[in-house]
Design a protein around this motif. Structure first.
Motif, PDB file in Angstrom:
ATOM      1  N   LEU A 293     -11.245   2.140  -5.504  1.00  0.00           N
ATOM      2  CA  LEU A 293     -10.636   3.149  -4.421  1.00  0.00           C
ATOM      3  C   LEU A 293      -9.459   2.243  -3.697  1.00  0.00           C
ATOM      4  O   LEU A 293      -8.485   2.804  -3.423  1.00  0.00           O
ATOM      5  CB  LEU A 293     -11.790   3.579  -3.527  1.00  0.00           C
ATOM      6  N   TYR A 294      -9.724   0.945  -3.506  1.00  0.00           N
ATOM      7  CA  TYR A 294      -8.580   0.109  -2.749  1.00  0.00           C
ATOM      8  C   TYR A 294      -7.396  -0.129  -3.634  1.00  0.00           C
ATOM      9  O   TYR A 294      -6.376   0.166  -3.292  1.00  0.00           O
ATOM     10  CB  TYR A 294      -9.181  -1.056  -2.250  1.00  0.00           C
ATOM     11  N   ARG A 295      -7.730  -0.215  -5.021  1.00  0.00           N
ATOM     12  CA  ARG A 295      -6.831  -0.548  -5.729  1.00  0.00           C
ATOM     13  C   ARG A 295      -5.787   0.624  -6.232  1.00  0.00           C
ATOM     14  O   ARG A 295      -4.876   0.923  -6.381  1.00  0.00           O
ATOM     15  CB  ARG A 295      -7.156  -0.979  -7.167  1.00  0.00           C
ATOM     16  N   ASP A 296      -6.597   1.884  -6.224  1.00  0.00           N
ATOM     17  CA  ASP A 296      -6.007   3.220  -6.213  1.00  0.00           C
ATOM     18  C   ASP A 296      -4.980   3.377  -5.180  1.00  0.00           C
ATOM     19  O   ASP A 296      -3.727   4.054  -5.167  1.00  0.00           O
ATOM     20  CB  ASP A 296      -7.094   4.230  -6.359  1.00  0.00           C
ATOM     21  N   PHE A 297      -5.373   3.157  -3.889  1.00  0.00           N
ATOM     22  CA  PHE A 297      -4.822   3.223  -2.857  1.00  0.00           C
ATOM     23  C   PHE A 297      -3.282   2.862  -2.759  1.00  0.00           C
ATOM     24  O   PHE A 297      -2.301   2.975  -2.517  1.00  0.00           O
ATOM     25  CB  PHE A 297      -5.434   2.735  -1.454  1.00  0.00           C
ATOM     26  N   LEU A 298      -3.433   1.327  -2.949  1.00  0.00           N
ATOM     27  CA  LEU A 298      -2.305   0.445  -3.475  1.00  0.00           C
ATOM     28  C   LEU A 298      -1.305   1.224  -4.350  1.00  0.00           C
ATOM     29  O   LEU A 298      -0.119   1.266  -4.050  1.00  0.00           O
ATOM     30  CB  LEU A 298      -2.855  -0.989  -3.843  1.00  0.00           C
ATOM     31  N   MET A 299      -1.913   1.622  -5.574  1.00  0.00           N
ATOM     32  CA  MET A 299      -0.878   1.861  -6.551  1.00  0.00           C
ATOM     33  C   MET A 299      -0.425   3.437  -6.273  1.00  0.00           C
ATOM     34  O   MET A 299       0.702   3.690  -6.442  1.00  0.00           O
ATOM     35  CB  MET A 299      -1.734   2.169  -7.844  1.00  0.00           C
ATOM     36  N   HIS A 300      -1.151   4.396  -5.595  1.00  0.00           N
ATOM     37  CA  HIS A 300      -0.699   5.717  -5.130  1.00  0.00           C
ATOM     38  C   HIS A 300       0.604   5.600  -4.081  1.00  0.00           C
ATOM     39  O   HIS A 300       1.329   6.257  -3.989  1.00  0.00           O
ATOM     40  CB  HIS A 300      -1.880   6.464  -4.566  1.00  0.00           C
TER      41      HIS A 300
END
Length: 353
Positions: A293-300
């Motif tokens: 979820l955190y990596r998704d946050f960074l990429m989004h």
């Protein structure tokens, strides 16, 4: 004239740098609003005390903070100073955070995900980096806090978009190692180091390379050999001799960062330093749910991208870099302003950003 009375902060720190560095980032942001006077209390739970018992005591009518602090954490309540705020990060600090907060009757900030069965109402503010928490009155969703100040590092305030038409002159490579569900084959380390040489040959780029405590000796030895060619490696920081705390030099000098995906903290700190970041992953890798979820946050948000090590080439890397829109703001200033909005009682009539 603004009141410059120090904000008295109790900083509860567990044993994991990835946690307490986040809490230190919050305190660094607070210091932009008002002087801070910090008391650090190290937290280490007696493992004979189960988490479910602690949760039950928190919600019990018989809850008595001094008893829980003493029994579960060996903290004498009489030694806890008066304070204006309690700050902590990491699951092991949640219970003592609540205890100290209720003991002193002051607001509190927790950074991270709450333990199952623990209600947000136990905290004045929860700092999260998961989009699932957007819209919650108790949560503030931001990049994981860091005490890194990109302006003090001399980072450019306007970060260009690197890519095929603008290759970076200097790249940082941050190397971790086996951790959790991340396992690297020898062939993948060879592919990564071959990529380093290919980029230097194609673009004239030089590398700043830093290893970590998890980096295998055999990999560090290969990098040391590669570093003998100064047309490829501008500087090699070998963790075995340099120790921790050396990444600031890489962040200050690099145009962009390549980081092995096992290290969330290195990726997050590079983003906070206003650097475009490409994470590189082995074939055998899997994130926990929260980490994904955190990596998704960074990429989004466009701050980072990821590439499998097997797919690395100057062409794929350049194309991936071109997709990144790094931070242009100072994340410490941005967090400070949000903290002031969410906890105005701490900053009324005090120094503002």
């Amino acid at each position: 004239m603004p009141d410059k009375t120090p904000l008295r902060v109790i900083f509860l720190a567990d044993t994991r740098p990835g946690h307490y560095h986040i809490a230190q980032g919050v305190i660094a942001a607070l210091a932009r609003l008002r002087p801070v006077d910090v008391t650090r209390i190290d937290v280490e739970r007696k493992w004979i005390v189960p988490t479910r018992w602690l949760r039950a005591r928190i919600n019990a009518k018989s809850f008595y903070p001094p008893r829980m602090l003493r029994m579960a954490y060996r903290i004498d309540a009489d030694t806890v100073p008066q304070a204006d705020l309690v700050v902590s990060a990491g699951g092991e600090t949640q219970m003592p955070n609540i205890c100290v907060t209720r003991l002193l009757g002051v607001p509190n900030i927790f950074c991270g995900s709450l333990l199952r069965g623990l209600e947000p109402e136990n905290f004045s503010l929860i700092i999260s980096s998961y989009e699932r928490d957007e819209g919650s009155d108790k949560h503030l969703v931001v990049l994981k806090p860091s005490s890194i100040d990109p302006d003090e590092l001399g980072r450019p305030k306007t970060v260009p978009r690197y890519g095929p038409d603008l290759p970076p002159k200097t790249l940082g490579l941050l190397i971790g190692g086996r951790a959790g569900r991340f396992h690297y084959r020898d062939s993948e380390w060879e592919t990564l180091l071959s990529f380093v040489k290919e980029v230097s040959k194609a673009w004239g780029t030089r590398w700043l390379i830093s290893t970590s405590r998890r980096t295998p000796d055999s990999v560090a030895d290969r990098i040391a050999e590669l570093a003998k060619d100064d047309s490829v490696v501008a500087k090699f920081i070998d963790f075995r001799t340099a120790g921790p705390g050396t990444l600031m030099e890489v962040f200050a000098m690099a145009d962009a960062i390549v980081c092995t995906e096992d290290s969330s903290s290195m990726i997050s700190e590079a983003v906070a330093a206003r650097l475009p970041v490409v994470g590189v992953s082995p074939k055998a890798c899997r994130f926990t749910e929260d980490e994904q979820l955190y990596r998704d946050f960074l990429m989004h948000n466009g701050w980072s991208r990821t590439l499998p090590i097997a797919d690395l080439s100057p062409e794929t890397f350049a194309a991936t870099l071109s997709e990144i829109a790094p931070l242009q703001e100072n994340p410490l200033d941005a967090l400070a302003e949000k903290l002031k909005q969410r906890l105005p009682q701490l900053f009324d009539d005090h120094t503002s950003v």
